[in-house]
Design an enzyme around this catalytic site. Structure first.
Site, short mmCIF file in Angstrom:
data_model
loop_
_atom_site.label_atom_id
_atom_site.label_comp_id
_atom_site.label_asym_id
_atom_site.label_seq_id
_atom_site.Cartn_x
_atom_site.Cartn_y
_atom_site.Cartn_z
N ARG A 169 -3.10 -10.33 4.83
CA ARG A 169 -3.56 -10.30 3.43
C ARG A 169 -2.43 -9.72 2.60
O ARG A 169 -2.12 -8.54 2.70
CB ARG A 169 -4.82 -9.42 3.36
CG ARG A 169 -5.45 -9.34 1.97
CD ARG A 169 -6.70 -8.46 2.01
NE ARG A 169 -7.33 -8.40 0.71
CZ ARG A 169 -6.94 -7.61 -0.29
NH1 ARG A 169 -5.92 -6.79 -0.12
NH2 ARG A 169 -7.57 -7.64 -1.45
N LYS B 62 0.83 -1.21 0.00
CA LYS B 62 0.00 0.00 0.00
C LYS B 62 0.86 1.26 0.00
O LYS B 62 2.02 1.24 0.42
CB LYS B 62 -0.95 -0.02 1.20
CG LYS B 62 -2.06 -1.05 0.98
CD LYS B 62 -3.15 -0.99 1.99
CE LYS B 62 -4.25 -1.98 1.57
NZ LYS B 62 -5.19 -2.25 2.65
N1 HH2 Z 1 -7.22 -3.92 1.09
C1 HH2 Z 1 -7.60 -3.89 -0.20
C2 HH2 Z 1 -8.71 -4.64 -0.62
N2 HH2 Z 1 -9.40 -5.40 0.24
N3 HH2 Z 1 -9.71 -6.26 2.42
C3 HH2 Z 1 -9.34 -6.30 3.71
N4 HH2 Z 1 -10.01 -7.07 4.57
N5 HH2 Z 1 -8.27 -5.59 4.17
C4 HH2 Z 1 -7.54 -4.78 3.36
O1 HH2 Z 1 -6.59 -4.12 3.85
C5 HH2 Z 1 -7.91 -4.70 1.98
C6 HH2 Z 1 -9.02 -5.47 1.54
C7 HH2 Z 1 -6.83 -3.08 -1.18
O2 HH2 Z 1 -5.80 -3.81 -1.75
P1 HH2 Z 1 -5.86 -4.59 -3.17
O3 HH2 Z 1 -6.89 -5.65 -3.18
O4 HH2 Z 1 -4.48 -5.09 -3.44
O5 HH2 Z 1 -6.18 -3.48 -4.23
P2 HH2 Z 1 -7.54 -3.00 -4.89
O6 HH2 Z 1 -8.51 -2.67 -3.83
O7 HH2 Z 1 -7.11 -1.83 -5.73
O8 HH2 Z 1 -8.08 -4.14 -5.73
#
Ligand code: HH2
Length: 262
Positions: free
Chosen positions: A241, A205
């Site tokens: 995660r 992030k």
């Molecule tokens: N962060 C993201 C998405 N989902 N769910 C939980 N429980 N906790 C988190 O910190 C979290 C999440 C964001 O990361 P990412 O999936 O890599 O990116 P994007 O939302 O752009 O798909």
């Protein structure tokens, strides 16, 4: 928990796994690297991301979930705020609903989670992805996030979600400046003390870059992501995660061997 984003626009891996065959190949890799759970998401939650319809989200996630389930017994989580997407995923074998809205996005969310009997991740965020990073403000971010998560866990319990099925997540970067995210990373023990398993998502992030004070792009944040994961493990979080499963597991193994948990 290995991240599998079936989206064109996720901040780190957007577009890489939109083709179901590429997504399933990445799932195989995450499983081989030692993931216990795969988190399949069809809508990016990054700041400014465009909303996706329920039909499109199901069209992205369902074939991937079905294909993973056809060849593996691994736990599958679906990263969605929509009860309809969670229902479709559960019918194909997902056993966990990861909801960044903590079951608030739809009036049906709590009832659907209870009816499914699946595990649920209740995450804190302030505001909506389109605008959440504009000017987030807290008096005491750790106290406010803890109180919110406690209240959402109570709402889930009142709706009939079993106590053993609830996870909490402080939502690193969701309506938080890097200073807010750092404050939460320093006091993860306060979230753990609420008595539910905690999931931590700091992987790649932008808060990692801001805390480090460098100019790294998402792929260049492995070192900082691992540092955050190790801090989480030390504080007693139950799940991490992450994008980089093998490297995180290796770091955890070495940290634990040097300093075994009491
Ligand atoms: N962060 C993201 C998405 N989902 N769910 C939980 N429980 N906790 C988190 O910190 C979290 C999440 C964001 O990361 P990412 O999936 O890599 O990116 P994007 O939302 O752009 O798909």
């Amino acid at each position: 928990m290995g991240i599998l984003n079936v989206t064109p626009d996720s901040f780190s891996d957007g577009g890489r796994f939109l083709d179901p065959a590429a997504a399933v190949a990445h799932a195989r890799r995450l499983i081989a690297e030692g993931a216990d759970i795969l988190d399949v998401g069809g809508e990016s939650t990054r700041p400014g991301a465009a909303p996706v319809s329920e039909a499109d989200e199901i069209a992205r996630t369902a074939p991937v979930i079905a294909a993973i389930r056809a060849e593996s017994a691994i736990s599958i989580s679906v990263d969605t705020t929509k009860p309809g997407v969670a229902l479709a995923a559960a019918a194909l074998g997902a056993g966990m609903w990861n909801d960044v809205s903590a079951l608030t996005a739809s009036p049906d969310s709590l009832a659907v989670a209870a009816e499914l009997g699946c595990e649920v991740v209740l995450m804190h965020k302030l505001g909506e992805p389109a605008t959440m990073q504009a000017a987030p403000r807290y008096d005491d971010v750790v106290a406010e996030v803890s109180a919110y998560l406690q209240a959402r866990a109570e709402a889930a319990l009142a709706a009939g979600v079993a106590p053993g099925k609830i996870w909490l997540d402080p939502g690193i970067g969701f309506g938080k400046t890097a200073a807010h995210s750092l404050a939460l990373l320093r006091r993860l023990d306060r979230i753990v003390a609420l008595g539910f398993p905690v999931l931590l998502g700091a992987s790649r992030k932008s808060s990692i870059r801001a805390i480090a004070g460098d100019r790294s792009d998402a792929g260049g944040r492995l070192g900082g992501s691992i540092a955050a994961a190790l801090a989480g493990a030390r504080a007693g979080v139950a799940g991490l995660r992450v994008h980089d499963v093998a490297e995180t597991i290796q770091a955890l193994a070495v940290a634990e061997a040097i300093s075994p948990p009491p």
